[in-house]
Design a protein around this motif. Structure first.
Motif, PDB file in Angstrom:
ATOM      1  N   GLU A 164      31.770  14.392  28.751  1.00 49.38           N
ATOM      2  CA  GLU A 164      30.608  15.107  28.895  1.00 49.38           C
ATOM      3  C   GLU A 164      29.326  14.177  29.746  1.00 49.38           C
ATOM      4  OE1 GLU A 164      29.503  16.026  25.123  1.00 49.38           O
ATOM      5  OE2 GLU A 164      30.943  17.638  24.897  1.00 49.38           O
ATOM      6  N   PHE A 165      29.519  12.680  29.375  1.00 51.49           N
ATOM      7  CA  PHE A 165      28.461  12.176  30.119  1.00 51.49           C
ATOM      8  C   PHE A 165      28.843  11.834  31.494  1.00 51.49           C
ATOM      9  CE2 PHE A 165      27.636   9.409  25.946  1.00 51.49           C
ATOM     10  CZ  PHE A 165      26.627  10.402  25.581  1.00 51.49           C
ATOM     11  N   ALA A 166      30.219  11.744  31.833  1.00 49.10           N
ATOM     12  CA  ALA A 166      30.675  11.407  33.069  1.00 49.10           C
ATOM     13  C   ALA A 166      29.998  12.820  33.935  1.00 49.10           C
ATOM     14  CB  ALA A 166      32.155  11.369  33.402  1.00 49.10           C
ATOM     15  N   LEU A 167      30.344  13.905  33.638  1.00 51.85           N
ATOM     16  CA  LEU A 167      30.035  15.294  34.308  1.00 51.85           C
ATOM     17  C   LEU A 167      28.272  15.264  34.336  1.00 51.85           C
ATOM     18  CD1 LEU A 167      32.429  17.654  32.642  1.00 51.85           C
ATOM     19  CD2 LEU A 167      32.534  16.779  35.186  1.00 51.85           C
ATOM     20  N   HIS A 168      27.790  14.968  33.305  1.00 53.79           N
ATOM     21  CA  HIS A 168      26.272  14.851  33.423  1.00 53.79           C
ATOM     22  C   HIS A 168      25.800  13.750  34.544  1.00 53.79           C
ATOM     23  CE1 HIS A 168      22.153  14.997  31.923  1.00 53.79           C
ATOM     24  NE2 HIS A 168      22.079  13.589  32.280  1.00 53.79           N
ATOM     25  N   TYR A 169      26.393  12.560  34.808  1.00 54.37           N
ATOM     26  CA  TYR A 169      26.092  11.746  35.817  1.00 54.37           C
ATOM     27  C   TYR A 169      26.420  12.478  37.144  1.00 54.37           C
ATOM     28  CZ  TYR A 169      26.675   8.143  39.228  1.00 54.37           C
ATOM     29  OH  TYR A 169      26.588   7.493  40.403  1.00 54.37           O
ATOM     30  N   ILE A 170      27.436  13.034  37.181  1.00 53.14           N
ATOM     31  CA  ILE A 170      27.818  13.595  38.617  1.00 53.14           C
ATOM     32  C   ILE A 170      26.910  14.728  38.801  1.00 53.14           C
ATOM     33  CG2 ILE A 170      29.669  14.989  39.649  1.00 53.14           C
ATOM     34  CD1 ILE A 170      31.854  13.456  38.502  1.00 53.14           C
ATOM     35  N   ASP A 171      26.308  15.418  37.897  1.00 51.41           N
ATOM     36  CA  ASP A 171      25.518  16.715  37.979  1.00 51.41           C
ATOM     37  C   ASP A 171      24.010  16.013  38.626  1.00 51.41           C
ATOM     38  OD1 ASP A 171      25.266  19.388  37.999  1.00 51.41           O
ATOM     39  OD2 ASP A 171      24.195  19.254  36.092  1.00 51.41           O
ATOM     40  N   ARG A 172      23.942  14.645  38.136  1.00 46.26           N
ATOM     41  CA  ARG A 172      22.674  14.124  38.709  1.00 46.26           C
ATOM     42  C   ARG A 172      22.722  13.478  39.882  1.00 46.26           C
ATOM     43  NH1 ARG A 172      17.948  14.321  37.625  1.00 46.26           N
ATOM     44  NH2 ARG A 172      17.577  12.414  37.776  1.00 46.26           N
ATOM     45  N   MET A 173      23.888  13.383  40.428  1.00 42.41           N
ATOM     46  CA  MET A 173      24.111  12.640  41.876  1.00 42.41           C
ATOM     47  C   MET A 173      23.366  13.353  42.696  1.00 42.41           C
ATOM     48  SD  MET A 173      27.983  11.825  41.798  1.00 42.41           S
ATOM     49  CE  MET A 173      27.934  10.403  43.247  1.00 42.41           C
ATOM     50  N   PRO A 174      23.048  14.570  43.086  1.00 44.74           N
ATOM     51  CA  PRO A 174      22.290  14.848  44.217  1.00 44.74           C
ATOM     52  C   PRO A 174      20.729  14.393  44.041  1.00 44.74           C
ATOM     53  CG  PRO A 174      23.523  16.954  43.426  1.00 44.74           C
ATOM     54  CD  PRO A 174      23.845  15.474  42.321  1.00 44.74           C
ATOM     55  N   ASP A 175      20.142  14.506  42.751  1.00 45.37           N
ATOM     56  CA  ASP A 175      18.863  13.826  42.432  1.00 45.37           C
ATOM     57  C   ASP A 175      18.752  12.482  43.096  1.00 45.37           C
ATOM     58  OD1 ASP A 175      16.059  14.731  42.055  1.00 45.37           O
ATOM     59  OD2 ASP A 175      16.179  13.143  40.217  1.00 45.37           O
ATOM     60  N   VAL A 176      20.004  11.547  42.451  1.00 46.25           N
ATOM     61  CA  VAL A 176      20.027  10.121  42.645  1.00 46.25           C
ATOM     62  C   VAL A 176      19.924   9.949  44.235  1.00 46.25           C
ATOM     63  CG1 VAL A 176      21.239   8.075  42.563  1.00 46.25           C
ATOM     64  CG2 VAL A 176      20.989   9.822  40.579  1.00 46.25           C
ATOM     65  N   LYS A 177      20.596  10.754  44.986  1.00 44.96           N
ATOM     66  CA  LYS A 177      20.759  10.648  46.541  1.00 44.96           C
ATOM     67  C   LYS A 177      19.400  10.813  46.994  1.00 44.96           C
ATOM     68  CE  LYS A 177      22.942  12.540  50.609  1.00 44.96           C
ATOM     69  NZ  LYS A 177      24.099  13.398  51.150  1.00 44.96           N
ATOM     70  N   ARG A 178      18.798  11.788  46.652  1.00 41.17           N
ATOM     71  CA  ARG A 178      17.354  12.039  46.972  1.00 41.17           C
ATOM     72  C   ARG A 178      16.536  10.816  46.877  1.00 41.17           C
ATOM     73  NH1 ARG A 178      12.584  12.999  44.916  1.00 41.17           N
ATOM     74  NH2 ARG A 178      13.377  12.968  42.843  1.00 41.17           N
ATOM     75  N   LEU A 179      16.324  10.192  45.782  1.00 41.94           N
ATOM     76  CA  LEU A 179      15.689   9.041  45.427  1.00 41.94           C
ATOM     77  C   LEU A 179      15.987   7.769  46.382  1.00 41.94           C
ATOM     78  CD1 LEU A 179      15.795   9.410  41.528  1.00 41.94           C
ATOM     79  CD2 LEU A 179      13.585   9.710  43.154  1.00 41.94           C
ATOM     80  N   LEU A 180      17.286   7.537  46.527  1.00 37.44           N
ATOM     81  CA  LEU A 180      17.968   6.591  47.082  1.00 37.44           C
ATOM     82  C   LEU A 180      17.270   6.755  48.634  1.00 37.44           C
ATOM     83  CD1 LEU A 180      21.314   5.887  45.962  1.00 37.44           C
ATOM     84  CD2 LEU A 180      19.363   4.191  45.783  1.00 37.44           C
ATOM     85  N   TYR A 181      17.257   7.939  49.310  1.00 39.62           N
ATOM     86  CA  TYR A 181      17.156   8.190  50.640  1.00 39.62           C
ATOM     87  C   TYR A 181      15.422   7.992  50.780  1.00 39.62           C
ATOM     88  CZ  TYR A 181      21.413   9.567  52.762  1.00 39.62           C
ATOM     89  OH  TYR A 181      22.695   9.302  53.318  1.00 39.62           O
ATOM     90  N   SER A 182      14.748   8.169  49.662  1.00 37.79           N
ATOM     91  CA  SER A 182      13.307   8.234  49.913  1.00 37.79           C
ATOM     92  C   SER A 182      12.919   6.679  49.749  1.00 37.79           C
ATOM     93  CB  SER A 182      12.594   8.920  48.519  1.00 37.79           C
ATOM     94  OG  SER A 182      12.620   7.849  47.232  1.00 37.79           O
ATOM     95  N   ASP A 183      13.763   5.825  48.983  1.00 40.20           N
ATOM     96  CA  ASP A 183      13.821   4.405  49.003  1.00 40.20           C
ATOM     97  C   ASP A 183      13.977   3.686  50.351  1.00 40.20           C
ATOM     98  OD1 ASP A 183      13.225   4.371  46.277  1.00 40.20           O
ATOM     99  OD2 ASP A 183      15.368   4.090  45.806  1.00 40.20           O
ATOM    100  N   VAL A 184      14.922   4.229  50.924  1.00 37.93           N
ATOM    101  CA  VAL A 184      15.351   3.629  52.410  1.00 37.93           C
ATOM    102  C   VAL A 184      14.011   4.293  53.300  1.00 37.93           C
ATOM    103  CG1 VAL A 184      16.807   4.295  54.462  1.00 37.93           C
ATOM    104  CG2 VAL A 184      17.836   3.938  52.097  1.00 37.93           C
ATOM    105  N   GLU A 185      13.585   5.362  53.102  1.00 37.71           N
ATOM    106  CA  GLU A 185      12.634   5.714  54.052  1.00 37.71           C
ATOM    107  C   GLU A 185      11.424   4.667  53.914  1.00 37.71           C
ATOM    108  OE1 GLU A 185      10.336   9.881  55.366  1.00 37.71           O
ATOM    109  OE2 GLU A 185      10.995   9.553  53.009  1.00 37.71           O
ATOM    110  N   ALA A 186      10.872   4.518  52.638  1.00 43.84           N
ATOM    111  CA  ALA A 186       9.899   3.399  52.380  1.00 43.84           C
ATOM    112  C   ALA A 186      10.035   2.068  52.719  1.00 43.84           C
ATOM    113  CB  ALA A 186       9.689   3.334  50.629  1.00 43.84           C
TER     114      ALA A 186
END
Length: 299
Positions: free
Chosen positions: A104-126
């Motif tokens: 369940e925890f592994a699936l929860h993390y995978i379900d959060r990956m699109p938002d983690v990606k969004r945050l990382l790309y905002s960091d790169v932009e900054a």
């Protein structure tokens, strides 16, 4: 004494479990997390987040989807295994329910990956926007240590929020040892976060950082003091700073304690700050004294 006798004697001594050694191992003799597999979890996540940079470029979406799918399958398999090992590391966990909870925890993390990606790309932009030396976003992703540190942190933070023991710390300490940037997985960091250079930055467990915040090398967001219970044990309570949106902290400044740095504030270099400041503040050192000396006299 012959070499074989010395080897045999010390193998015998070191093979015995000491009382102290036993007390240092939570969860008895349950299997522990495996560092190489944890590194692979981060590597697979990084490949999925930055597919064009850390994998063969695939402009066709169907081919890209296939390779991401293959990596995702491996990621899920490794992640549920290492989460289970991390939960067994905590002796308070019920072994009977750990395998299903790990899934369940592994699936929860995978379900959060699109938002983690969004945050990382905002960091790169900054990072790109804050550094005139950067020629393009790709250079930032390939070369800047803070991208590596933030990728580890943002993965670890998602696992930390689930209450998974030890695994998040392993992930952030892998980045710490490689980049010199020490971010506790419990810290909360908003979007468009940037660290220039990065070496020596420390961000404590209960720090809260807003959006569009920039830190320079050597900055510490640390604790000023600790609270203790009746038995003299330290209490884990909020003890690190809160930085609101659009704050900039220059190199080698220490901001300590549960204080608030108001939005749109600037903290100059080499500042020791232990009190809150309101929004739009500018905290700078006193001006340097320019004095002349003859032959070294007066120094």
């Amino acid at each position: 004494m012959k070499a074989s006798e010395i080897l045999k004697k010390n193998i015998g001594i070191l093979s015995k479990y000491t009382v102290k050694e036993e007390s240092f191992v939570p969860g008895g003799h349950a299997p522990l997390p495996e560092i190489d597999k944890v590194k692979r979890i981060v590597s697979l996540s990084k490949t999925i987040f930055f597919t064009d940079y850390f994998f063969k470029r695939q402009p066709e979406e169907q081919i890209r989807q296939y390779y991401i799918g293959v990596n995702m399958e491996e990621l899920f398999s490794l992640l549920k295994e290492q989460i289970a090992r991390s939960m067994l590391f905590n002796s308070d966990e019920d072994e009977a329910v750990i395998p299903q909870r790990a899934v369940e925890f592994a699936l929860h993390y995978i379900d959060r990956m699109p938002d983690v990606k969004r945050l990382l790309y905002s960091d790169v932009e900054a990072m790109f926007d804050n550094d005139p030396a950067a020629t393009n976003y790709g250079e930032v992703i390939f070369c800047y240590p803070v991208v590596n540190a933030m990728t580890h942190y943002r993965i670890a933070h998602e696992l930390h929020k689930l209450g998974i023991p030890v695994l998040p710390r392993i992930i952030t300490e892998l980045a710490h040892s490689k980049t010199g940037i020490d971010i506790h997985p419990g810290a909360t960091i908003g979007d468009h976060f940037s660290i220039d250079h990065g070496t020596g930055v420390v961000i404590g467990e209960t720090a809260i950082i807003g959006s569009h915040v920039t830190l320079y090398q050597g900055v510490t967001l640390g604790a000023k003091s600790f609270k203790y219970d009746a038995d003299g044990n330290m209490i884990n309570c909020p003890r690190h700073p809160i930085l609101e949106d659009n704050v900039t902290v220059y190199s080698n400044s220490s901001i300590l304690g549960r204080i608030t740095i108001g939005h749109d504030s600037i903290v100059g270099g080499n500042i020791w700050l232990t009190h809150s400041i309101p929004p739009h503040s500018k905290i700078l050192q006193s001006k340097a004294i320019d004095a002349s000396f003859t032959g070294g006299l007066g120094i």
